[in-house]
Design a protein around this motif. Structure first.
Motif, PDB file in Angstrom:
ATOM      1  N   ASN A  41      -9.828 106.207 100.459  1.00  0.00           N
ATOM      2  CA  ASN A  41     -10.732 107.353 100.437  1.00  0.00           C
ATOM      3  C   ASN A  41     -11.847 107.109 101.452  1.00  0.00           C
ATOM      4  O   ASN A  41     -12.821 106.433 101.165  1.00  0.00           O
ATOM      5  CB  ASN A  41     -11.301 107.535  99.024  1.00  0.00           C
ATOM      6  N   ARG A  42     -11.677 107.643 102.650  1.00  0.00           N
ATOM      7  CA  ARG A  42     -12.644 107.394 103.735  1.00  0.00           C
ATOM      8  C   ARG A  42     -14.041 107.889 103.384  1.00  0.00           C
ATOM      9  O   ARG A  42     -15.033 107.228 103.666  1.00  0.00           O
ATOM     10  CB  ARG A  42     -12.154 108.046 105.018  1.00  0.00           C
ATOM     11  N   LYS A  43     -14.108 109.058 102.778  1.00  0.00           N
ATOM     12  CA  LYS A  43     -15.414 109.628 102.438  1.00  0.00           C
ATOM     13  C   LYS A  43     -16.165 108.699 101.478  1.00  0.00           C
ATOM     14  O   LYS A  43     -17.351 108.422 101.666  1.00  0.00           O
ATOM     15  CB  LYS A  43     -15.242 111.019 101.814  1.00  0.00           C
ATOM     16  N   LYS A  44     -15.478 108.208 100.482  1.00  0.00           N
ATOM     17  CA  LYS A  44     -16.099 107.314  99.518  1.00  0.00           C
ATOM     18  C   LYS A  44     -16.462 105.976 100.182  1.00  0.00           C
ATOM     19  O   LYS A  44     -17.517 105.406  99.912  1.00  0.00           O
ATOM     20  CB  LYS A  44     -15.167 107.063  98.332  1.00  0.00           C
ATOM     21  N   ASP A  83      -7.519 102.152  93.564  1.00  0.00           N
ATOM     22  CA  ASP A  83      -8.787 102.866  93.716  1.00  0.00           C
ATOM     23  C   ASP A  83      -9.783 102.466  92.629  1.00  0.00           C
ATOM     24  O   ASP A  83     -10.934 102.126  92.920  1.00  0.00           O
ATOM     25  CB  ASP A  83      -8.538 104.382  93.689  1.00  0.00           C
TER      26      ASP A  83
END
Length: 193
Positions: free
Chosen positions: A38-41, A4
């Motif tokens: 992290n899909r949102k990010k 990440d």
């Protein structure tokens, strides 16, 4: 260093320095990997690039990996309805261009056909019918999206790929409102009844 933070660092180093096609390809790889973590990010990062750079740079740089391929990546994680909501967050001046890539039923390489091709090949009939039903009831720009032409091409994809399912075809052909459009679609698979 975890994946990440590694991806985050790469993104921060590239996001405001897009000069070449290779930069867009690298950002596509970065964002695709971010979506796994992290899909949102991943969406947030993609929207930043599309809202800040796409309009100005897409004439000189090939943005296909981000303007088309990444949208297919989004569809791997989200439904069509959720993806359309994400697209509403693209800046107003970029929306017509993105919608052209996404919904243009007059071009077989548009994202919407690629998305449904994947569903058809995977034989996900229930998902296909749900997504088609949702899409058939949307009010989209008629210059790039015609429901009957789209549904006709979906049935033809089934026929070309030998994914014949008359019960599904009947349900698809009942999605338009006008009886003429329904008849046009039902004529496509007469020989399979």
């Amino acid at each position: 260093m975890n994946k990440d933070s590694y991806i985050n660092t790469l993104y921060q180093d590239l996001k405001d320095k897009i000069e070449f096609d290779e930069d867009v390809e690298a950002l596509f790889r970065i964002l695709t990997n971010m979506m796994e973590i992290n899909r949102k990010k991943g969406i947030e990062y993609w929207l930043y690039i599309m809202n800040h750079y796409y309009l100005d740079l897409q004439k000189d740089i090939d943005f296909t990996p981000l303007a088309k391929n990444f949208l297919l990546e989004i569809l791997n994680y989200f439904t069509l309805q959720q993806t359309l909501h994400i697209l509403t967050q693209v800046s107003h001046q970029n929306q017509p261009i993105i919608n052209q890539h996404f919904f243009n039923v007059f071009h077989q390489d548009s994202i919407i056909y690629q998305y449904f091709y994947q569903i058809i090949i995977k034989k996900q009939s229930k998902k296909e019918l749900e997504e088609l039903s949702f899409l058939a009831h949307q009010k989209l720009n008629k210059l790039i999206f015609d429901t009957t032409i789209f549904l006709k091409n979906i049935i033809l994809i089934h026929i070309r790929t030998k994914q014949i399912d008359v019960a599904l075809f009947l349900k698809i052909s009942d999605l338009p409102k006008k009886s003429k459009d329904k008849a046009l679609l039902k004529s496509l698979f007469i020989e399979y009844i």
